[in-house]
Scaffold this motif. Structure first.
Motif, PDB file in Angstrom:
ATOM      1  N   LEU A  38      47.350  43.906  38.741  1.00 26.11           N
ATOM      2  CA  LEU A  38      47.720  42.479  38.846  1.00 26.11           C
ATOM      3  C   LEU A  38      49.054  42.327  39.581  1.00 26.11           C
ATOM      4  O   LEU A  38      49.206  41.476  40.466  1.00 26.11           O
ATOM      5  CB  LEU A  38      47.821  41.886  37.437  1.00 26.11           C
ATOM      6  N   GLU A  50      37.900  43.022  31.759  1.00 20.28           N
ATOM      7  CA  GLU A  50      38.506  43.241  33.070  1.00 20.28           C
ATOM      8  C   GLU A  50      37.479  43.194  34.195  1.00 20.28           C
ATOM      9  O   GLU A  50      37.831  42.935  35.342  1.00 20.28           O
ATOM     10  CB  GLU A  50      39.290  44.563  33.112  1.00 20.28           C
ATOM     11  N   TRP A  51      36.214  43.445  33.858  1.00 18.96           N
ATOM     12  CA  TRP A  51      35.190  43.383  34.916  1.00 18.96           C
ATOM     13  C   TRP A  51      35.140  41.993  35.534  1.00 18.96           C
ATOM     14  O   TRP A  51      34.950  41.852  36.741  1.00 18.96           O
ATOM     15  CB  TRP A  51      33.798  43.760  34.377  1.00 18.96           C
ATOM     16  N   ASP A  52      35.265  40.985  34.703  1.00 19.99           N
ATOM     17  CA  ASP A  52      35.317  39.623  35.239  1.00 19.99           C
ATOM     18  C   ASP A  52      36.739  39.208  35.592  1.00 19.99           C
ATOM     19  O   ASP A  52      36.941  38.425  36.518  1.00 19.99           O
ATOM     20  CB  ASP A  52      34.713  38.639  34.222  1.00 19.99           C
ATOM     21  N   GLY A  53      37.696  39.747  34.864  1.00 19.59           N
ATOM     22  CA  GLY A  53      39.101  39.413  35.144  1.00 19.59           C
ATOM     23  C   GLY A  53      39.485  39.725  36.580  1.00 19.59           C
ATOM     24  O   GLY A  53      40.101  38.904  37.269  1.00 19.59           O
ATOM     25  N   VAL A  54      39.099  40.910  37.054  1.00 20.86           N
ATOM     26  CA  VAL A  54      39.508  41.284  38.418  1.00 20.86           C
ATOM     27  C   VAL A  54      38.803  40.438  39.476  1.00 20.86           C
ATOM     28  O   VAL A  54      39.335  40.279  40.579  1.00 20.86           O
ATOM     29  CB  VAL A  54      39.299  42.792  38.720  1.00 20.86           C
ATOM     30  N   LEU A  65      38.627  37.362  39.466  1.00 19.85           N
ATOM     31  CA  LEU A  65      39.512  36.217  39.694  1.00 19.85           C
ATOM     32  C   LEU A  65      40.594  36.552  40.721  1.00 19.85           C
ATOM     33  O   LEU A  65      41.193  35.661  41.316  1.00 19.85           O
ATOM     34  CB  LEU A  65      40.164  35.779  38.377  1.00 19.85           C
ATOM     35  N   LEU A  66      40.852  37.840  40.906  1.00 14.13           N
ATOM     36  CA  LEU A  66      41.876  38.256  41.873  1.00 14.13           C
ATOM     37  C   LEU A  66      41.318  38.296  43.297  1.00 14.13           C
ATOM     38  O   LEU A  66      42.044  38.599  44.240  1.00 14.13           O
ATOM     39  CB  LEU A  66      42.449  39.625  41.473  1.00 14.13           C
TER      40      LEU A  66
END
Lengths: 193, 193
Positions: free
Chosen positions: A42, A65-69, A71-72
């Motif tokens: 991040l 984190e699979w979906d969190g990343v 968003l990046l």
């Protein structure tokens, strides 16, 4: 309550005279190794860097984190390569298959490192995979030796090999002081996965 | 190399029978405390959660996470409330001003916790702020007691108070095994800030 005459807030920005890609190892048995690597990803994105995360031994159990990343955006790619923690209760896959997956992950790691497309490569749980003999020490040393000078390489997982620790620039050991699961609290989304 | 007859990969998703907001403390002198909290924020975002990060004692020195969290959109808000580490060489602000800033941060923390708008609140460096007497133990205990049952509360910073550790569910101590700065390597973007 501002003190009379104190200087106004100035925001400084560090800029190293010598830029250098670091090898960082996050090991230990406490909570916060993968998590710490995700935080570095991040932070790196905030600097406009490109990050590749390769998760060894993970892929059969959803993690936020699979979906969190996602968003990046396209600054980060994340690959899951495994089928869960080899040898733990209830894991239905034979060791040979865990090893084959980890061997694929080594090939992918070298490919991504050699591509020159990334400012940071995270090899999540690779220490653990080495300890479990899903990958060989020589392979991890090969990975370390192929790191481009300006690329950051982050290796996570418990039981980091002493030689890997020796070759790294920064090494943290995350020690468990206490953990909610010892109070029979189930893993909670956001914190534990 | 896939073993004959081994089961196909199924992705499981944990779902706790009892959802619970955890109090997590990340302390110790090694690298990866704020970083770990940032990783939890990223993970929480993957679950669609809303996160508020309040950085105590930070605000005068740019960190990549300030821009990194912007990429996560409106799921995360980050507030810097300080003017750098009180008492370290070169910091030009008097302790009274650091304390005033930290007191503002306490008020903001309580406001954000009480708002009910967040699934996770990260109080970055609050342990350190307590150790340096910029906030009082009673204030931190008040914060802990005001945590809604389903909200995760993450407290970072070295030298966590024993009572805070006692009240937390999960506590990790990040121990420095080695750090690049001891080899005279300057702080590097993406990893160190």
């Amino acid at each position: 309550m501002k003190s009379q005459g104190s200087p106004p807030l100035q925001i400084h920005k560090l800029e190293p005279k010598v830029k250098q890609g670091l090898t960082v190892v996050i090991t230990g048995h406490g909570k916060g190794k993968t998590t710490s690597a995700l935080g570095m990803a991040l932070r790196a994105c905030g600097h406009g860097m490109k990050v590749c995360i390769i998760q060894f031994m993970k892929g059969d159990l959803y993690a936020g984190e699979w979906d969190g990343v996602k968003l990046l955006g396209d600054q980060v790619e994340l690959h899951t390569t495994g089928k869960g923690f080899c040898g733990i209760l209830g894991n239905p896959y034979p060791k040979s298959e865990h090893r084959a997956n980890a061997q694929d992950a080594v090939r992918l790691s070298l490919e991504k490192i050699d591509s020159g497309a990334f400012d940071m490569v995270v090899l999540d749980e690779i220490n653990n995979a080495l300890q479990l003999q899903l990958v060989d020490l020589e392979q991890v040393l090969e990975i370390l030796s192929r790191k481009p000078p300006l690329m950051h390489l982050v290796l996570t997982g418990r039981d980091a090999h002493p030689l890997v620790i020796e070759l790294a620039d920064t090494v943290s050991e995350v020690v468990e002081v206490k953990h909610a699961y010892r109070k029979e609290i189930e893993p909670q989304p956001g914190v534990d996965y």
